[in-house]
Design a protein around this motif. Sequence first.
Motif, PDB file in Angstrom:
ATOM      1  N   ALA A  49       0.819  -1.234  -0.069  1.00 22.05           N
ATOM      2  CA  ALA A  49       0.001   0.040   0.103  1.00 22.05           C
ATOM      3  C   ALA A  49       0.864   1.228  -0.050  1.00 22.05           C
ATOM      4  O   ALA A  49       0.397   2.431  -0.277  1.00 22.05           O
ATOM      5  CB  ALA A  49      -0.955  -0.072   1.077  1.00 22.05           C
ATOM      6  N   ASN A  50       1.993   1.036   0.336  1.00 21.79           N
ATOM      7  CA  ASN A  50       3.010   2.274   0.503  1.00 21.79           C
ATOM      8  C   ASN A  50       4.124   2.274  -0.448  1.00 21.79           C
ATOM      9  O   ASN A  50       5.307   2.907  -0.593  1.00 21.79           O
ATOM     10  CB  ASN A  50       3.589   2.282   2.124  1.00 21.79           C
ATOM     11  N   GLY A  51       3.884   1.602  -1.486  1.00 22.63           N
ATOM     12  CA  GLY A  51       4.879   1.457  -2.604  1.00 22.63           C
ATOM     13  C   GLY A  51       6.050   0.788  -2.599  1.00 22.63           C
ATOM     14  O   GLY A  51       7.099   1.145  -3.242  1.00 22.63           O
ATOM     15  N   ILE A  52       6.237  -0.223  -1.426  1.00 22.86           N
ATOM     16  CA  ILE A  52       7.533  -1.003  -1.179  1.00 22.86           C
ATOM     17  C   ILE A  52       7.126  -2.377  -1.814  1.00 22.86           C
ATOM     18  O   ILE A  52       6.348  -3.155  -1.432  1.00 22.86           O
ATOM     19  CB  ILE A  52       7.617  -0.984   0.180  1.00 22.86           C
ATOM     20  N   ALA A  53       7.968  -2.707  -2.819  1.00 18.78           N
ATOM     21  CA  ALA A  53       7.789  -3.943  -3.625  1.00 18.78           C
ATOM     22  C   ALA A  53       8.276  -5.192  -2.544  1.00 18.78           C
ATOM     23  O   ALA A  53       9.124  -5.058  -1.896  1.00 18.78           O
ATOM     24  CB  ALA A  53       8.723  -3.937  -4.868  1.00 18.78           C
ATOM     25  N   ILE A  54       7.565  -6.348  -2.820  1.00 20.15           N
ATOM     26  CA  ILE A  54       7.834  -7.472  -2.019  1.00 20.15           C
ATOM     27  C   ILE A  54       8.986  -8.299  -3.048  1.00 20.15           C
ATOM     28  O   ILE A  54       8.673  -9.248  -3.574  1.00 20.15           O
ATOM     29  CB  ILE A  54       6.484  -8.577  -2.102  1.00 20.15           C
ATOM     30  N   THR A  55      10.088  -7.664  -3.000  1.00 18.90           N
ATOM     31  CA  THR A  55      11.419  -8.296  -3.361  1.00 18.90           C
ATOM     32  C   THR A  55      12.333  -8.257  -2.361  1.00 18.90           C
ATOM     33  O   THR A  55      12.526  -7.226  -1.578  1.00 18.90           O
ATOM     34  CB  THR A  55      11.862  -7.590  -4.557  1.00 18.90           C
ATOM     35  N   PRO A  56      13.318  -9.117  -2.654  1.00 18.71           N
ATOM     36  CA  PRO A  56      14.308  -8.953  -1.345  1.00 18.71           C
ATOM     37  C   PRO A  56      15.278  -7.789  -1.334  1.00 18.71           C
ATOM     38  O   PRO A  56      15.411  -7.229  -0.319  1.00 18.71           O
ATOM     39  CB  PRO A  56      15.427 -10.327  -1.879  1.00 18.71           C
TER      40      PRO A  56
ATOM     41  N   SER B 233      14.750 -15.339   2.853  1.00 16.79           N
ATOM     42  CA  SER B 233      15.688 -14.662   1.990  1.00 16.79           C
ATOM     43  C   SER B 233      17.059 -14.402   2.775  1.00 16.79           C
ATOM     44  O   SER B 233      17.203 -13.516   3.445  1.00 16.79           O
ATOM     45  CB  SER B 233      15.353 -12.891   1.728  1.00 16.79           C
ATOM     46  N   HIS B 234      17.936 -15.397   2.320  1.00 21.54           N
ATOM     47  CA  HIS B 234      19.100 -15.726   3.215  1.00 21.54           C
ATOM     48  C   HIS B 234      20.154 -14.534   2.735  1.00 21.54           C
ATOM     49  O   HIS B 234      20.991 -14.139   3.390  1.00 21.54           O
ATOM     50  CB  HIS B 234      19.716 -17.036   2.687  1.00 21.54           C
ATOM     51  N   GLU B 235      19.889 -13.760   1.633  1.00 21.28           N
ATOM     52  CA  GLU B 235      20.695 -12.584   1.315  1.00 21.28           C
ATOM     53  C   GLU B 235      20.407 -11.360   2.178  1.00 21.28           C
ATOM     54  O   GLU B 235      21.184 -10.515   2.050  1.00 21.28           O
ATOM     55  CB  GLU B 235      20.360 -12.245  -0.366  1.00 21.28           C
ATOM     56  N   ALA B 236      19.491 -11.586   2.800  1.00 23.04           N
ATOM     57  CA  ALA B 236      19.109 -10.504   4.019  1.00 23.04           C
ATOM     58  C   ALA B 236      19.914 -10.680   5.382  1.00 23.04           C
ATOM     59  O   ALA B 236      19.635  -9.944   6.151  1.00 23.04           O
ATOM     60  CB  ALA B 236      17.710 -10.441   3.822  1.00 23.04           C
ATOM     61  N   ILE B 237      20.277 -11.728   5.446  1.00 21.18           N
ATOM     62  CA  ILE B 237      20.740 -12.035   6.722  1.00 21.18           C
ATOM     63  C   ILE B 237      21.802 -11.199   7.355  1.00 21.18           C
ATOM     64  O   ILE B 237      21.628 -10.742   8.655  1.00 21.18           O
ATOM     65  CB  ILE B 237      21.581 -13.655   6.832  1.00 21.18           C
ATOM     66  N   THR B 238      22.609 -10.789   6.266  1.00 19.94           N
ATOM     67  CA  THR B 238      23.608  -9.314   7.201  1.00 19.94           C
ATOM     68  C   THR B 238      22.733  -8.347   7.628  1.00 19.94           C
ATOM     69  O   THR B 238      23.103  -7.705   8.579  1.00 19.94           O
ATOM     70  CB  THR B 238      24.673  -9.027   5.968  1.00 19.94           C
TER      71      THR B 238
ATOM     72  N   ALA C 153      14.797 -10.342  14.341  1.00 24.75           N
ATOM     73  CA  ALA C 153      15.018 -11.651  15.033  1.00 24.75           C
ATOM     74  C   ALA C 153      14.407 -12.881  14.726  1.00 24.75           C
ATOM     75  O   ALA C 153      14.851 -13.981  14.509  1.00 24.75           O
ATOM     76  CB  ALA C 153      15.055 -11.306  16.658  1.00 24.75           C
ATOM     77  N   TYR C 154      13.044 -12.688  14.685  1.00 24.71           N
ATOM     78  CA  TYR C 154      12.259 -13.792  14.149  1.00 24.71           C
ATOM     79  C   TYR C 154      12.571 -14.274  12.644  1.00 24.71           C
ATOM     80  O   TYR C 154      12.426 -15.475  12.452  1.00 24.71           O
ATOM     81  CB  TYR C 154      10.614 -13.312  14.210  1.00 24.71           C
ATOM     82  N   ALA C 155      12.977 -13.355  11.841  1.00 27.06           N
ATOM     83  CA  ALA C 155      13.241 -13.479  10.525  1.00 27.06           C
ATOM     84  C   ALA C 155      14.413 -14.477  10.330  1.00 27.06           C
ATOM     85  O   ALA C 155      14.670 -15.563   9.997  1.00 27.06           O
ATOM     86  CB  ALA C 155      13.254 -12.515   9.614  1.00 27.06           C
ATOM     87  N   LEU C 156      15.572 -14.220  11.320  1.00 29.18           N
ATOM     88  CA  LEU C 156      16.930 -14.730  11.382  1.00 29.18           C
ATOM     89  C   LEU C 156      16.412 -16.196  11.888  1.00 29.18           C
ATOM     90  O   LEU C 156      17.087 -17.070  11.438  1.00 29.18           O
ATOM     91  CB  LEU C 156      17.617 -13.808  12.232  1.00 29.18           C
ATOM     92  N   ALA C 157      15.706 -16.338  12.741  1.00 29.73           N
ATOM     93  CA  ALA C 157      15.563 -17.648  13.500  1.00 29.73           C
ATOM     94  C   ALA C 157      14.799 -18.640  12.530  1.00 29.73           C
ATOM     95  O   ALA C 157      15.084 -19.760  12.661  1.00 29.73           O
ATOM     96  CB  ALA C 157      14.598 -17.232  14.759  1.00 29.73           C
ATOM     97  N   ARG C 158      13.902 -18.037  11.844  1.00 26.72           N
ATOM     98  CA  ARG C 158      13.277 -18.849  10.773  1.00 26.72           C
ATOM     99  C   ARG C 158      14.051 -19.373   9.802  1.00 26.72           C
ATOM    100  O   ARG C 158      14.080 -20.330   9.112  1.00 26.72           O
ATOM    101  CB  ARG C 158      11.983 -18.101  10.174  1.00 26.72           C
ATOM    102  N   MET C 159      15.213 -18.739   9.763  1.00 28.17           N
ATOM    103  CA  MET C 159      16.238 -19.093   8.584  1.00 28.17           C
ATOM    104  C   MET C 159      17.365 -19.972   9.211  1.00 28.17           C
ATOM    105  O   MET C 159      18.646 -19.997   8.706  1.00 28.17           O
ATOM    106  CB  MET C 159      17.088 -17.771   8.009  1.00 28.17           C
ATOM    107  N   GLY C 160      17.181 -20.118  10.716  1.00 29.07           N
ATOM    108  CA  GLY C 160      18.299 -21.034  11.205  1.00 29.07           C
ATOM    109  C   GLY C 160      19.239 -20.355  11.911  1.00 29.07           C
ATOM    110  O   GLY C 160      20.211 -21.099  12.015  1.00 29.07           O
ATOM    111  N   GLU C 161      19.425 -19.038  11.852  1.00 26.55           N
ATOM    112  CA  GLU C 161      20.399 -18.290  12.359  1.00 26.55           C
ATOM    113  C   GLU C 161      20.187 -18.218  14.137  1.00 26.55           C
ATOM    114  O   GLU C 161      19.232 -17.726  14.529  1.00 26.55           O
ATOM    115  CB  GLU C 161      20.397 -16.820  12.072  1.00 26.55           C
TER     116      GLU C 161
END
Length: 242
Positions: free
Chosen positions: A40-47, A74-79, A97-105
């Motif tokens: 709704a605010n013009g931010i694309a759903i891409t990594p 999106s593992h490219e977003a880990i950093t 934190a939740y995003a990283l935890a779901r990626m196994g970090e």
Amino acid sequence: MTQPRPDNGETAINLSIPSPGQPLNYADGESYKYRSLLEANGIAITPDALIAALGHPVSAFGAAAAHVLGDLNSHEAITALTQALSASDDLLEVEAAYALARMGESSGKDKLVTCLERQLDAYVSPPIAAGYLAQLGDPQGFSVVARAFEIETARLLACKQLFFFAPFQEKTLVNGETVDIFPLFARALRDGDVYMQSQALAQLHDLRPAAARQMLADYIVDEAPNDVLRQSAEAILAALPT
């Protein structure tokens, strides 16, 4: 699409989220909300766009971007997400934190556990972190959710997490406490906040626990503040297993 700039030069925020085209499971609601807010605010759903949005001056957009990056795995977003663990906004912190935890970090789960220790009247992250840990299979934050019901500013966030503790009902935790979500659901249905009641009903609709039969019957007779909520409770009650 973003709204036109107001007179003060700041970009207006579009908080109008469309209703989903089909009924959502309760567990999918947060992801739908965040994705819709970004779109709704013009931010694309891409990594790339989401990683850039982590540093958005509107903190809600950063938190939404972190959550959706987790959805996308999106593992490219880990950093970038790791950097967000030290953000000044604790909603962004807990979502990163939740995003990283779901990626196994492991740093992600460690941060969620740290969030549990924060003051309930000063931070939004403790009950959210408790719910996210439960979704990861760890119910240790249940006592945080129970205590948050005593805090005016935290009780709605706490109520929203009850659904995720249902798999642990009657489980005894390391601290000796037993998970029991139903007294908290009953409390939510007695709450004077209509939105609190609606959140409880939305969760009970998907859970359909036989143990909720009496509390729903009592709610229909004594507590329901309007016909919409009363009819919702009646539909849930009719669908409960015998």
